[in-house]
Motif scaffolding. Structure first.
Motif, PDB file in Angstrom:
ATOM      1  N   THR A   1       0.077   1.658 -17.210  1.00  0.00           N
ATOM      2  CA  THR A   1       1.253   2.453 -17.484  1.00  0.00           C
ATOM      3  C   THR A   1       1.439   2.729 -18.969  1.00  0.00           C
ATOM      4  O   THR A   1       2.348   3.427 -19.358  1.00  0.00           O
ATOM      5  CB  THR A   1       2.530   1.755 -16.939  1.00  0.00           C
ATOM      6  N   ALA A   2       0.599   2.168 -19.817  1.00  0.00           N
ATOM      7  CA  ALA A   2       0.711   2.380 -21.243  1.00  0.00           C
ATOM      8  C   ALA A   2       0.533   3.853 -21.571  1.00  0.00           C
ATOM      9  O   ALA A   2      -0.391   4.500 -21.102  1.00  0.00           O
ATOM     10  CB  ALA A   2      -0.327   1.535 -21.996  1.00  0.00           C
ATOM     11  N   GLY A   3       1.449   4.380 -22.356  1.00  0.00           N
ATOM     12  CA  GLY A   3       1.358   5.780 -22.755  1.00  0.00           C
ATOM     13  C   GLY A   3       1.892   6.740 -21.724  1.00  0.00           C
ATOM     14  O   GLY A   3       1.927   7.937 -21.950  1.00  0.00           O
ATOM     15  N   ASN A   4       2.318   6.252 -20.579  1.00  0.00           N
ATOM     16  CA  ASN A   4       2.841   7.120 -19.539  1.00  0.00           C
ATOM     17  C   ASN A   4       4.336   7.334 -19.813  1.00  0.00           C
ATOM     18  O   ASN A   4       5.083   6.386 -19.935  1.00  0.00           O
ATOM     19  CB  ASN A   4       2.656   6.467 -18.170  1.00  0.00           C
ATOM     20  N   THR A   5       4.752   8.581 -19.902  1.00  0.00           N
ATOM     21  CA  THR A   5       6.135   8.885 -20.269  1.00  0.00           C
ATOM     22  C   THR A   5       7.004   9.194 -19.070  1.00  0.00           C
ATOM     23  O   THR A   5       8.126   9.636 -19.217  1.00  0.00           O
ATOM     24  CB  THR A   5       6.183  10.080 -21.248  1.00  0.00           C
ATOM     25  N   GLN A   6       6.508   8.993 -17.849  1.00  0.00           N
ATOM     26  CA  GLN A   6       7.312   9.281 -16.656  1.00  0.00           C
ATOM     27  C   GLN A   6       8.378   8.260 -16.461  1.00  0.00           C
ATOM     28  O   GLN A   6       8.277   7.135 -16.633  1.00  0.00           O
ATOM     29  CB  GLN A   6       6.428   9.335 -15.418  1.00  0.00           C
TER      30      GLN A   6
ATOM     31  N   PRO B   1       9.939   5.663  -8.552  1.00  0.00           N
ATOM     32  CA  PRO B   1       9.799   5.319  -9.970  1.00  0.00           C
ATOM     33  C   PRO B   1       8.828   4.153 -10.149  1.00  0.00           C
ATOM     34  O   PRO B   1       8.776   3.248  -9.316  1.00  0.00           O
ATOM     35  CB  PRO B   1      11.213   4.911 -10.385  1.00  0.00           C
ATOM     36  N   ARG B   2       8.069   4.170 -11.221  1.00  0.00           N
ATOM     37  CA  ARG B   2       7.057   3.137 -11.457  1.00  0.00           C
ATOM     38  C   ARG B   2       7.633   1.731 -11.542  1.00  0.00           C
ATOM     39  O   ARG B   2       6.977   0.770 -11.207  1.00  0.00           O
ATOM     40  CB  ARG B   2       6.267   3.436 -12.725  1.00  0.00           C
ATOM     41  N   ASN B   3       8.874   1.598 -12.000  1.00  0.00           N
ATOM     42  CA  ASN B   3       9.439   0.261 -12.147  1.00  0.00           C
ATOM     43  C   ASN B   3      10.255  -0.178 -10.939  1.00  0.00           C
ATOM     44  O   ASN B   3      10.818  -1.261 -10.944  1.00  0.00           O
ATOM     45  CB  ASN B   3      10.295   0.177 -13.407  1.00  0.00           C
TER      46      ASN B   3
ATOM     47  N   ILE C   1       0.847  -1.204   0.000  1.00  0.00           N
ATOM     48  CA  ILE C   1       0.000   0.000   0.000  1.00  0.00           C
ATOM     49  C   ILE C   1       0.884   1.257   0.000  1.00  0.00           C
ATOM     50  O   ILE C   1       0.639   2.203  -0.760  1.00  0.00           O
ATOM     51  CB  ILE C   1      -0.961   0.007   1.212  1.00  0.00           C
ATOM     52  N   ILE C   2       1.915   1.255   0.832  1.00  0.00           N
ATOM     53  CA  ILE C   2       2.814   2.413   0.900  1.00  0.00           C
ATOM     54  C   ILE C   2       3.556   2.596  -0.418  1.00  0.00           C
ATOM     55  O   ILE C   2       3.650   3.713  -0.942  1.00  0.00           O
ATOM     56  CB  ILE C   2       3.782   2.282   2.091  1.00  0.00           C
ATOM     57  N   ALA C   3       4.071   1.493  -0.989  1.00  0.00           N
ATOM     58  CA  ALA C   3       4.795   1.580  -2.267  1.00  0.00           C
ATOM     59  C   ALA C   3       3.882   2.114  -3.374  1.00  0.00           C
ATOM     60  O   ALA C   3       4.293   2.955  -4.190  1.00  0.00           O
ATOM     61  CB  ALA C   3       5.362   0.217  -2.650  1.00  0.00           C
ATOM     62  N   GLU C   4       2.632   1.645  -3.410  1.00  0.00           N
ATOM     63  CA  GLU C   4       1.678   2.128  -4.413  1.00  0.00           C
ATOM     64  C   GLU C   4       1.405   3.623  -4.244  1.00  0.00           C
ATOM     65  O   GLU C   4       1.350   4.369  -5.221  1.00  0.00           O
ATOM     66  CB  GLU C   4       0.355   1.360  -4.316  1.00  0.00           C
ATOM     67  N   ALA C   5       1.223   4.066  -3.007  1.00  0.00           N
ATOM     68  CA  ALA C   5       0.992   5.490  -2.750  1.00  0.00           C
ATOM     69  C   ALA C   5       2.202   6.313  -3.193  1.00  0.00           C
ATOM     70  O   ALA C   5       2.048   7.384  -3.802  1.00  0.00           O
ATOM     71  CB  ALA C   5       0.693   5.723  -1.273  1.00  0.00           C
ATOM     72  N   LEU C   6       3.403   5.827  -2.921  1.00  0.00           N
ATOM     73  CA  LEU C   6       4.622   6.539  -3.339  1.00  0.00           C
ATOM     74  C   LEU C   6       4.701   6.630  -4.854  1.00  0.00           C
ATOM     75  O   LEU C   6       5.059   7.681  -5.404  1.00  0.00           O
ATOM     76  CB  LEU C   6       5.863   5.838  -2.776  1.00  0.00           C
ATOM     77  N   ARG C   7       4.370   5.541  -5.558  1.00  0.00           N
ATOM     78  CA  ARG C   7       4.380   5.567  -7.027  1.00  0.00           C
ATOM     79  C   ARG C   7       3.347   6.547  -7.574  1.00  0.00           C
ATOM     80  O   ARG C   7       3.638   7.329  -8.468  1.00  0.00           O
ATOM     81  CB  ARG C   7       4.082   4.173  -7.578  1.00  0.00           C
ATOM     82  N   ARG C   8       2.138   6.486  -7.050  1.00  0.00           N
ATOM     83  CA  ARG C   8       1.050   7.340  -7.551  1.00  0.00           C
ATOM     84  C   ARG C   8       1.336   8.822  -7.355  1.00  0.00           C
ATOM     85  O   ARG C   8       0.850   9.655  -8.103  1.00  0.00           O
ATOM     86  CB  ARG C   8      -0.260   6.974  -6.865  1.00  0.00           C
ATOM     87  N   HIS C   9       2.110   9.142  -6.346  1.00  0.00           N
ATOM     88  CA  HIS C   9       2.416  10.540  -6.062  1.00  0.00           C
ATOM     89  C   HIS C   9       3.790  10.958  -6.563  1.00  0.00           C
ATOM     90  O   HIS C   9       4.292  12.013  -6.179  1.00  0.00           O
ATOM     91  CB  HIS C   9       2.277  10.801  -4.558  1.00  0.00           C
ATOM     92  N   GLY C  10       4.390  10.110  -7.408  1.00  0.00           N
ATOM     93  CA  GLY C  10       5.648  10.454  -8.040  1.00  0.00           C
ATOM     94  C   GLY C  10       6.855  10.445  -7.123  1.00  0.00           C
ATOM     95  O   GLY C  10       7.872  11.059  -7.432  1.00  0.00           O
ATOM     96  N   ARG C  11       6.779   9.763  -6.020  1.00  0.00           N
ATOM     97  CA  ARG C  11       7.890   9.707  -5.070  1.00  0.00           C
ATOM     98  C   ARG C  11       8.777   8.483  -5.292  1.00  0.00           C
ATOM     99  O   ARG C  11       9.848   8.383  -4.737  1.00  0.00           O
ATOM    100  CB  ARG C  11       7.372   9.654  -3.630  1.00  0.00           C
TER     101      ARG C  11
END
Length: 73
Positions: free
Chosen positions: A68-73, A51-53, A39-49
């Motif tokens: 994540t398709a089309g996401n350029t972050q 990296p998605r990978n 849950i914490i890791a997902e929240a960190l990803r969603r708020h840009g804290r």
């Protein structure tokens, strides 16, 4: 790969929230601790804290390629 160090801390949850987390963890075949880490890791990803990978913990599920398709972050 070396095992990551973990840091212990006390977390207090009200009984209703704890019950919900326990049920969610059981549905995902995780421990409560693993579920809270996810849950914490997902929240960190969603708020840009985070990296998605990034995989901060072994119980982190693989990324959903649809979300994540089309996401350029």
């Amino acid at each position: 790969m070396a095992k990551q160090q973990s840091k212990d801390f006390l977390l207090r949850l009200d009984p209703h929230t704890m019950e919900l987390v326990e049920r969610w963890a059981a549905q995902e075949f995780r421990s409560v601790n693993g579920q809270i880490q996810w849950i914490i890791a997902e929240a960190l990803r969603r708020h840009g804290r985070l990296p998605r990978n990034a995989e901060p913990h072994d119980s982190t599920p693989p990324e959903n390629t649809e979300s994540t398709a089309g996401n350029t972050q």
